[in-house]
Design a protein around this motif. Structure first.
Motif, PDB file in Angstrom:
ATOM      1  N   ARG A  10       0.829  -1.196   0.000  1.00 55.81           N
ATOM      2  CA  ARG A  10       0.000   0.000   0.000  1.00 55.81           C
ATOM      3  C   ARG A  10       0.870   1.255   0.000  1.00 55.81           C
ATOM      4  N   THR A  11       0.577   2.152  -0.907  1.00 56.91           N
ATOM      5  CA  THR A  11       1.292   3.417  -0.991  1.00 56.91           C
ATOM      6  C   THR A  11       0.378   4.443  -1.637  1.00 56.91           C
ATOM      7  N   SER A  12       0.742   5.695  -1.534  1.00 52.07           N
ATOM      8  CA  SER A  12      -0.087   6.758  -2.120  1.00 52.07           C
ATOM      9  C   SER A  12       0.122   6.816  -3.620  1.00 52.07           C
ATOM     10  N   VAL A  13      -0.961   6.604  -4.361  1.00 56.60           N
ATOM     11  CA  VAL A  13      -0.930   6.650  -5.827  1.00 56.60           C
ATOM     12  C   VAL A  13      -1.614   7.941  -6.266  1.00 56.60           C
ATOM     13  N   ARG A  14      -0.900   8.780  -6.999  1.00 60.49           N
ATOM     14  CA  ARG A  14      -1.428  10.101  -7.372  1.00 60.49           C
ATOM     15  C   ARG A  14      -1.785  10.222  -8.851  1.00 60.49           C
ATOM     16  N   TYR A  15      -1.403   9.228  -9.639  1.00 58.70           N
ATOM     17  CA  TYR A  15      -1.696   9.249 -11.070  1.00 58.70           C
ATOM     18  C   TYR A  15      -2.410   7.946 -11.445  1.00 58.70           C
ATOM     19  N   GLU A  24     -18.567  -3.588  -8.976  1.00 60.06           N
ATOM     20  CA  GLU A  24     -18.399  -4.610  -7.940  1.00 60.06           C
ATOM     21  C   GLU A  24     -17.131  -4.393  -7.118  1.00 60.06           C
ATOM     22  N   HIS A  25     -16.112  -3.805  -7.747  1.00 60.55           N
ATOM     23  CA  HIS A  25     -14.888  -3.473  -7.011  1.00 60.55           C
ATOM     24  C   HIS A  25     -15.147  -2.329  -6.028  1.00 60.55           C
ATOM     25  N   VAL A  26     -15.898  -1.338  -6.477  1.00 63.21           N
ATOM     26  CA  VAL A  26     -16.225  -0.210  -5.600  1.00 63.21           C
ATOM     27  C   VAL A  26     -17.018  -0.710  -4.392  1.00 63.21           C
ATOM     28  N   LYS A  27     -17.974  -1.585  -4.632  1.00 67.77           N
ATOM     29  CA  LYS A  27     -18.768  -2.138  -3.530  1.00 67.77           C
ATOM     30  C   LYS A  27     -17.895  -2.969  -2.597  1.00 67.77           C
ATOM     31  N   ALA A  28     -16.930  -3.685  -3.151  1.00 65.44           N
ATOM     32  CA  ALA A  28     -16.026  -4.496  -2.330  1.00 65.44           C
ATOM     33  C   ALA A  28     -15.185  -3.591  -1.415  1.00 65.44           C
ATOM     34  N   LEU A  29     -14.808  -2.425  -1.912  1.00 59.72           N
ATOM     35  CA  LEU A  29     -14.046  -1.475  -1.093  1.00 59.72           C
ATOM     36  C   LEU A  29     -14.876  -1.015   0.094  1.00 59.72           C
ATOM     37  N   ILE A  30     -16.145  -0.678  -0.157  1.00 56.30           N
ATOM     38  CA  ILE A  30     -17.017  -0.195   0.910  1.00 56.30           C
ATOM     39  C   ILE A  30     -17.309  -1.322   1.905  1.00 56.30           C
ATOM     40  N   GLU A  31     -17.506  -2.526   1.388  1.00 54.58           N
ATOM     41  CA  GLU A  31     -17.759  -3.660   2.272  1.00 54.58           C
ATOM     42  C   GLU A  31     -16.570  -3.899   3.206  1.00 54.58           C
ATOM     43  N   ALA A  32     -15.357  -3.737   2.684  1.00 53.81           N
ATOM     44  CA  ALA A  32     -14.170  -3.869   3.536  1.00 53.81           C
ATOM     45  C   ALA A  32     -14.121  -2.734   4.559  1.00 53.81           C
ATOM     46  N   ALA A  33     -14.484  -1.539   4.121  1.00 56.76           N
ATOM     47  CA  ALA A  33     -14.435  -0.373   5.004  1.00 56.76           C
ATOM     48  C   ALA A  33     -15.335  -0.545   6.220  1.00 56.76           C
ATOM     49  N   ILE A  34     -16.540  -1.044   6.001  1.00 57.71           N
ATOM     50  CA  ILE A  34     -17.505  -1.108   7.108  1.00 57.71           C
ATOM     51  C   ILE A  34     -17.265  -2.289   8.044  1.00 57.71           C
ATOM     52  N   ARG A  35     -16.214  -3.055   7.785  1.00 62.70           N
ATOM     53  CA  ARG A  35     -15.795  -4.079   8.746  1.00 62.70           C
ATOM     54  C   ARG A  35     -14.842  -3.501   9.781  1.00 62.70           C
ATOM     55  N   ASN A 134      -9.019   0.196   5.923  1.00 65.47           N
ATOM     56  CA  ASN A 134      -9.532  -1.074   5.390  1.00 65.47           C
ATOM     57  C   ASN A 134      -9.770  -0.968   3.883  1.00 65.47           C
ATOM     58  N   LEU A 135     -10.389   0.134   3.484  1.00 58.64           N
ATOM     59  CA  LEU A 135     -10.696   0.376   2.075  1.00 58.64           C
ATOM     60  C   LEU A 135      -9.418   0.376   1.240  1.00 58.64           C
ATOM     61  N   MET A 136      -8.396   1.040   1.740  1.00 59.17           N
ATOM     62  CA  MET A 136      -7.145   1.147   0.992  1.00 59.17           C
ATOM     63  C   MET A 136      -6.437  -0.197   0.862  1.00 59.17           C
ATOM     64  N   LEU A 137      -6.491  -1.006   1.910  1.00 56.93           N
ATOM     65  CA  LEU A 137      -5.860  -2.324   1.838  1.00 56.93           C
ATOM     66  C   LEU A 137      -6.599  -3.245   0.875  1.00 56.93           C
ATOM     67  N   LYS A 138      -7.923  -3.157   0.873  1.00 57.87           N
ATOM     68  CA  LYS A 138      -8.712  -3.947  -0.084  1.00 57.87           C
ATOM     69  C   LYS A 138      -8.385  -3.518  -1.514  1.00 57.87           C
ATOM     70  N   ALA A 139      -8.163  -2.226  -1.709  1.00 59.27           N
ATOM     71  CA  ALA A 139      -7.814  -1.722  -3.039  1.00 59.27           C
ATOM     72  C   ALA A 139      -6.531  -2.364  -3.555  1.00 59.27           C
TER      73      ALA A 139
END
Length: 202
Positions: A10-15, A24-35, A134-139
């Motif tokens: 995990r690192t900051s991606v600016r581009y 479905e990927h966006v939803k997976a990010l949110i699902e990880a976040a709310i855990r 959580n969201l960033m790690l799932k990403a």
């Protein structure tokens, strides 16, 4: 992918590539976040996904406004501010196919009484921050890049983001996360401080 590998990568991606992120990927990010842990079990967070072109363009201009305010606040030269503008408007820094704004609802709380206002606010921000991680790690697991944007919290900008999201004044923007497929090689940045510099055993 093991958790330790996602943490390492995990690192900051600016581009970002000009490529859509599947819903479905966006939803997976949110699902990880709310855990993530949530203070008092309130779950008083709200994730606003900006995907339409108009909303993303408006949000991008607010990020640029916030970045310039940040550069001025730390007394950087006009030359560096102009370089920032080139990176953003010519090179597309922070321009992403998806932005996820993470808000907390200050009207949802556990402890009654004004004496607990600050504590409730801190707990809510901490909960949202853990959700963002959580969201960033799932990403990382999904091959996506993210970066945390805090400059949209400057006075006058945060209100505009909230308005763009269609939210009332009870909502507070904790952070904005651009999401997309990284453009170019992703190289995790080393930390300046070692473990011994940041740990104290008592």
């Amino acid at each position: 992918m093991e958790l330790k590998e996602a943490i390492r990568l995990r690192t900051s991606v600016r581009y970002f590539e000009d490529m859509d992120v599947p819903e479905e990927h966006v939803k997976a990010l949110i699902e990880a976040a709310i855990r993530a842990p949530t203070a008092s079990g309130l779950e008083n967070w709200l994730f606003v996904v900006f995907r339409s072109e108009g909303a993303r363009e408006r949000l991008y201009s607010l990020i640029a406004e916030g970045m310039e305010a940040y550069y001025r606040a730390v007394k950087l030269s006009e030359e560096k501010i102009e370089k920032l503008r080139r990176r953003m408007y010519e090179e597309g820094m922070y321009r992403a196919p998806v932005y996820i704004a993470v808000f907390i609802d200050r009207g949802t709380r556990f402890l009654p009484g004004k004496e607990f206002d600050e504590l409730e606010f801190i707990w809510s921000v901490e909960s949202a921050a853990m959700a963002i991680q959580n969201l960033m790690l799932k990403a990382v697991e999904l091959g996506l890049g993210t970066v945390y944007i805090g400059v949209t919290n400057f006075r006058g900008i945060e209100e505009k983001v909230r308005e763009l999201a269609g939210l009332d004044e009870n909502h507070y923007l904790v952070g904005l996360v651009p999401v997309g497929y990284p453009r170019g090689e992703v190289r995790p940045r080393k930390r300046r401080k070692k473990l011994g510099d940041v740990v104290k055993f008592v």
